[in-house]
Design a protein around this motif. Structure first.
Motif, PDB file in Angstrom:
ATOM      1  N   ALA A 292       8.358  12.648  25.756  1.00 47.04           N
ATOM      2  CA  ALA A 292       7.691  11.362  25.501  1.00 47.04           C
ATOM      3  C   ALA A 292       7.502  11.102  24.008  1.00 47.04           C
ATOM      4  O   ALA A 292       6.826  10.151  23.628  1.00 47.04           O
ATOM      5  CB  ALA A 292       6.348  11.322  26.228  1.00 47.04           C
ATOM      6  N   GLY A 293       8.106  11.937  23.149  1.00 51.77           N
ATOM      7  CA  GLY A 293       8.080  11.672  21.720  1.00 51.77           C
ATOM      8  C   GLY A 293       6.991  12.365  20.929  1.00 51.77           C
ATOM      9  O   GLY A 293       6.808  12.078  19.741  1.00 51.77           O
ATOM     10  N   PHE A 294       6.248  13.282  21.537  1.00 51.77           N
ATOM     11  CA  PHE A 294       5.214  14.033  20.839  1.00 51.77           C
ATOM     12  C   PHE A 294       5.843  15.237  20.139  1.00 51.77           C
ATOM     13  O   PHE A 294       6.857  15.777  20.610  1.00 51.77           O
ATOM     14  CB  PHE A 294       4.144  14.531  21.818  1.00 51.77           C
ATOM     15  N   VAL A 295       5.242  15.661  19.048  1.00 51.38           N
ATOM     16  CA  VAL A 295       5.698  16.852  18.327  1.00 51.38           C
ATOM     17  C   VAL A 295       4.517  17.805  18.157  1.00 51.38           C
ATOM     18  O   VAL A 295       3.367  17.367  18.046  1.00 51.38           O
ATOM     19  CB  VAL A 295       6.296  16.490  16.939  1.00 51.38           C
ATOM     20  N   PRO A 296       4.790  19.115  18.143  1.00 54.42           N
ATOM     21  CA  PRO A 296       3.707  20.082  17.928  1.00 54.42           C
ATOM     22  C   PRO A 296       3.019  19.825  16.592  1.00 54.42           C
ATOM     23  O   PRO A 296       3.675  19.526  15.595  1.00 54.42           O
ATOM     24  CB  PRO A 296       4.424  21.432  17.928  1.00 54.42           C
ATOM     25  N   ALA A 297       1.685  19.937  16.597  1.00 51.57           N
ATOM     26  CA  ALA A 297       0.917  19.620  15.388  1.00 51.57           C
ATOM     27  C   ALA A 297      -0.099  20.701  15.025  1.00 51.57           C
ATOM     28  O   ALA A 297      -0.928  20.480  14.157  1.00 51.57           O
ATOM     29  CB  ALA A 297       0.221  18.282  15.559  1.00 51.57           C
ATOM     30  N   GLY A 298      -0.067  21.839  15.711  1.00 51.96           N
ATOM     31  CA  GLY A 298      -0.978  22.915  15.350  1.00 51.96           C
ATOM     32  C   GLY A 298      -1.665  23.536  16.545  1.00 51.96           C
ATOM     33  O   GLY A 298      -1.568  23.036  17.670  1.00 51.96           O
ATOM     34  N   PRO A 299      -2.378  24.634  16.309  1.00 51.78           N
ATOM     35  CA  PRO A 299      -3.050  25.347  17.400  1.00 51.78           C
ATOM     36  C   PRO A 299      -4.233  24.556  17.963  1.00 51.78           C
ATOM     37  O   PRO A 299      -4.861  23.784  17.248  1.00 51.78           O
ATOM     38  CB  PRO A 299      -3.517  26.645  16.744  1.00 51.78           C
ATOM     39  N   ALA A 300      -4.490  24.779  19.242  1.00 52.33           N
ATOM     40  CA  ALA A 300      -5.609  24.119  19.925  1.00 52.33           C
ATOM     41  C   ALA A 300      -6.406  25.155  20.693  1.00 52.33           C
ATOM     42  O   ALA A 300      -5.832  26.037  21.331  1.00 52.33           O
ATOM     43  CB  ALA A 300      -5.094  23.049  20.879  1.00 52.33           C
ATOM     44  N   ASP A 301      -7.715  25.043  20.631  1.00 50.51           N
ATOM     45  CA  ASP A 301      -8.605  25.855  21.445  1.00 50.51           C
ATOM     46  C   ASP A 301      -9.022  24.982  22.618  1.00 50.51           C
ATOM     47  O   ASP A 301      -9.795  24.042  22.458  1.00 50.51           O
ATOM     48  CB  ASP A 301      -9.815  26.287  20.619  1.00 50.51           C
ATOM     49  N   LEU A 302      -8.472  25.264  23.777  1.00 47.53           N
ATOM     50  CA  LEU A 302      -8.706  24.431  24.953  1.00 47.53           C
ATOM     51  C   LEU A 302      -9.695  25.093  25.903  1.00 47.53           C
ATOM     52  O   LEU A 302      -9.421  25.256  27.086  1.00 47.53           O
ATOM     53  CB  LEU A 302      -7.373  24.145  25.654  1.00 47.53           C
ATOM     54  N   GLY A 303     -10.831  25.453  25.385  1.00 45.03           N
ATOM     55  CA  GLY A 303     -11.838  26.109  26.213  1.00 45.03           C
ATOM     56  C   GLY A 303     -11.447  27.550  26.466  1.00 45.03           C
ATOM     57  O   GLY A 303     -11.452  28.367  25.559  1.00 45.03           O
TER      58      GLY A 303
END
Length: 163
Positions: free
Chosen positions: A137-148
């Protein structure tokens, strides 16, 4: 054909049915919402509608021809031309391109209807399907995420560029 619709009060029973039917499936890739979510669903749903009315968020459901909810697609924290995207699709339609097509459609709505320029979305490292949806869908990785409880990656999409 499924149709992406803005969330409204009449969707509550179908949204609850969708969440309950897919609870175990969702919990395999994202943190479970817990029993309290289901026990207090009516209150939480009303709060979502109030947030939407206030312009803080924009909530959508993908509705099948039979009126059932096939997916939820949400824009959170609309501010300064940006928002966070969250979505989930029913297990029985997963892997068929439904999420990718609907995320693309929501990107168009985010820009055209909501005046957004940038979206970001987080996904856990284990959720390869969601990573593929976002990339297609056109998104690019942008860095680490803490998802809980799960580490992941933030993805970003510039809505002024075409995928």
């Amino acid at each position: 054909m499924p149709e992406l619709k803005r969330l409204h009060a009449g969707h509550a029973p179908a949204v609850l049915a969708f969440e309950l039917a897919n609870r175990a499936y969702f919990a395999a890739s994202v943190s479970d919402r817990g029993d309290e979510f289901y026990d207090r669903f009516t209150d939480r749903f009303s709060a979502l509608l109030a947030e939407q009315e206030a312009g803080i968020c924009a909530f959508y459901v993908l509705v099948g021809e039979d009126g059932s909810v096939l997916g939820r697609f949400n824009l959170y924290d609309l501010k300064d031309g940006t928002a966070e995207l969250g979505y989930r699709v029913a297990q029985h339609v997963a892997g068929r391109g439904v999420a990718t097509a609907t995320v693309r459609e929501l990107c168009r709505l985010a820009a055209g209807r909501h005046g957004l320029r940038t979206l970001r979305a987080g996904t856990s490292r284990e959720n390869v399907a969601s990573q593929k949806v976002l990339t297609k869908a056109g998104f690019v990785p942008a860095g680490p995420a803490d998802l809980g409880s799960k580490p992941g990656t933030w993805y970003r999409r510039d809505l002024t560029a075409q995928p």
